[in-house]
Design a protein around this motif. Structure first.
Motif, mmCIF file in Angstrom:
data_model
loop_
_atom_site.group_PDB
_atom_site.id
_atom_site.type_symbol
_atom_site.label_atom_id
_atom_site.label_comp_id
_atom_site.label_asym_id
_atom_site.label_seq_id
_atom_site.Cartn_x
_atom_site.Cartn_y
_atom_site.Cartn_z
ATOM 1 N N VAL A 53 71.594 -34.554 114.510
ATOM 2 C CA VAL A 53 71.718 -35.745 115.361
ATOM 3 C C VAL A 53 72.009 -36.931 114.447
ATOM 4 N N THR A 56 71.544 -42.089 118.149
ATOM 5 C CA THR A 56 71.391 -42.202 119.594
ATOM 6 C C THR A 56 71.331 -43.673 119.967
ATOM 7 N N LYS A 58 70.805 -46.501 123.638
ATOM 8 C CA LYS A 58 70.687 -46.825 125.052
ATOM 9 C C LYS A 58 71.826 -47.792 125.361
ATOM 10 N N HIS A 72 66.136 -45.321 118.019
ATOM 11 C CA HIS A 72 66.667 -44.014 117.605
ATOM 12 C C HIS A 72 65.582 -43.209 116.884
ATOM 13 N N LEU A 75 62.879 -42.008 119.297
ATOM 14 C CA LEU A 75 63.331 -40.908 120.143
ATOM 15 C C LEU A 75 63.355 -39.593 119.372
ATOM 16 N N LEU A 76 63.887 -39.610 118.142
ATOM 17 C CA LEU A 76 63.939 -38.370 117.356
ATOM 18 C C LEU A 76 62.540 -37.854 117.026
ATOM 19 N N LYS A 80 61.723 -35.264 122.236
ATOM 20 C CA LYS A 80 62.063 -35.210 123.665
ATOM 21 C C LYS A 80 63.560 -35.358 123.918
ATOM 22 N N LEU A 81 64.365 -35.429 122.869
ATOM 23 C CA LEU A 81 65.806 -35.586 123.052
ATOM 24 C C LEU A 81 66.420 -34.261 123.454
ATOM 25 N N ASN A 85 71.166 -38.229 126.079
ATOM 26 C CA ASN A 85 70.160 -39.285 126.058
ATOM 27 C C ASN A 85 70.308 -40.065 127.361
ATOM 28 N N VAL A 90 74.584 -39.974 122.506
ATOM 29 C CA VAL A 90 74.144 -39.173 121.369
ATOM 30 C C VAL A 90 75.381 -38.827 120.550
ATOM 31 N N ARG A 92 76.329 -36.224 117.650
ATOM 32 C CA ARG A 92 75.721 -35.017 117.074
ATOM 33 C C ARG A 92 76.794 -34.178 116.388
ATOM 34 N N SER A 189 67.655 -32.590 129.280
ATOM 35 C CA SER A 189 67.977 -34.008 129.092
ATOM 36 C C SER A 189 67.234 -34.894 130.084
#
Length: 193
Positions: A53, A56, A58, A72, A75-76, A80-81, A85, A90, A92, A189
């Motif tokens: 990843v 990420t 929003k 970011h 979240l990592l 829960k990613l 997102n 995202v 990747r 997701s």
């Protein structure tokens, strides 16, 4: 130029990769390299596929006071990613072993898939297939698809940018995420509820 060394968790001999986060010098306002981050790979499906990843966000990202970096990292570390997102994006990298075909799957997202190394066959649930080479781009629009590395000896690498999208309806039926097999440890997701 020498090839970058392998990264943590990398399963192959492709070049290692580094993410360079830019920012601003607060005293001058000029652009700087804020931070460098070597890739960290996570293996899936019996070590035939691995994810890194890159970043990420929003929508829209808040870059003030490095809030996007903090979001970011949070979240990592939450584990829960999923593939997408919710309410964001995202970026990747994905490595595919020789001869490997990943699960047939669908995300509720608009995705740009760019081949970086090797060749990849895009397989659609209709039976349609398309081989992509280095530099080719697939625009996945919430379709059921799989990726197959047609080489018997060489790993392939793609980079994907997945963007959350509105719920898709086809023929009056709502379509949602379908992760298929091989993604143990990858949470849903949660953007299609």
């Amino acid at each position: 130029m020498a090839q970058q060394p392998k990264n943590e968790g990398q399963l192959n001999d492709l070049p290692g990769t580094t993410t360079y986060l830019t920012g601003h010098d607060p005293s001058t306002g000029k652009a700087v390299v804020h931070e460098t981050r070597p890739a960290k790979w996570t293996a899936y499906d019996n070590n035939d596929m691995a994810f890194n990843v890159v970043y990420t966000t929003k929508f829209p990202p808040d870059l003030n006071d490095d809030k996007d970096i903090t979001a970011h990292d949070t979240l990592l570390s939450s584990a829960k990613l999923g593939l997408v997102n919710p309410g964001g994006s995202v970026c990747r990298q994905v490595d595919f072993a020789p001869g490997y075909e990943c699960m047939m799957h669908r995300t509720q997202s608009l995705d740009f898939g760019i081949v970086l190394e090797g060749r990849i066959e895009m397989v659609l649930d209709s039976g349609a297939k398309q081989v992509l080479g280095r530099g080719d781009v697939a625009v996945q629009r919430a379709t059921m698809h799989a990726w197959r590395n047609p080489s018997e000896t060489e790993w392939a690498r793609m980079i994907f940018v997945l963007q959350d999208c509105q719920r898709l309806r086809v023929g009056g039926r709502a379509l949602g995420e379908d992760l298929g097999r091989g993604t143990d440890g990858l949470p849903p997701s949660g953007n299609d509820v």
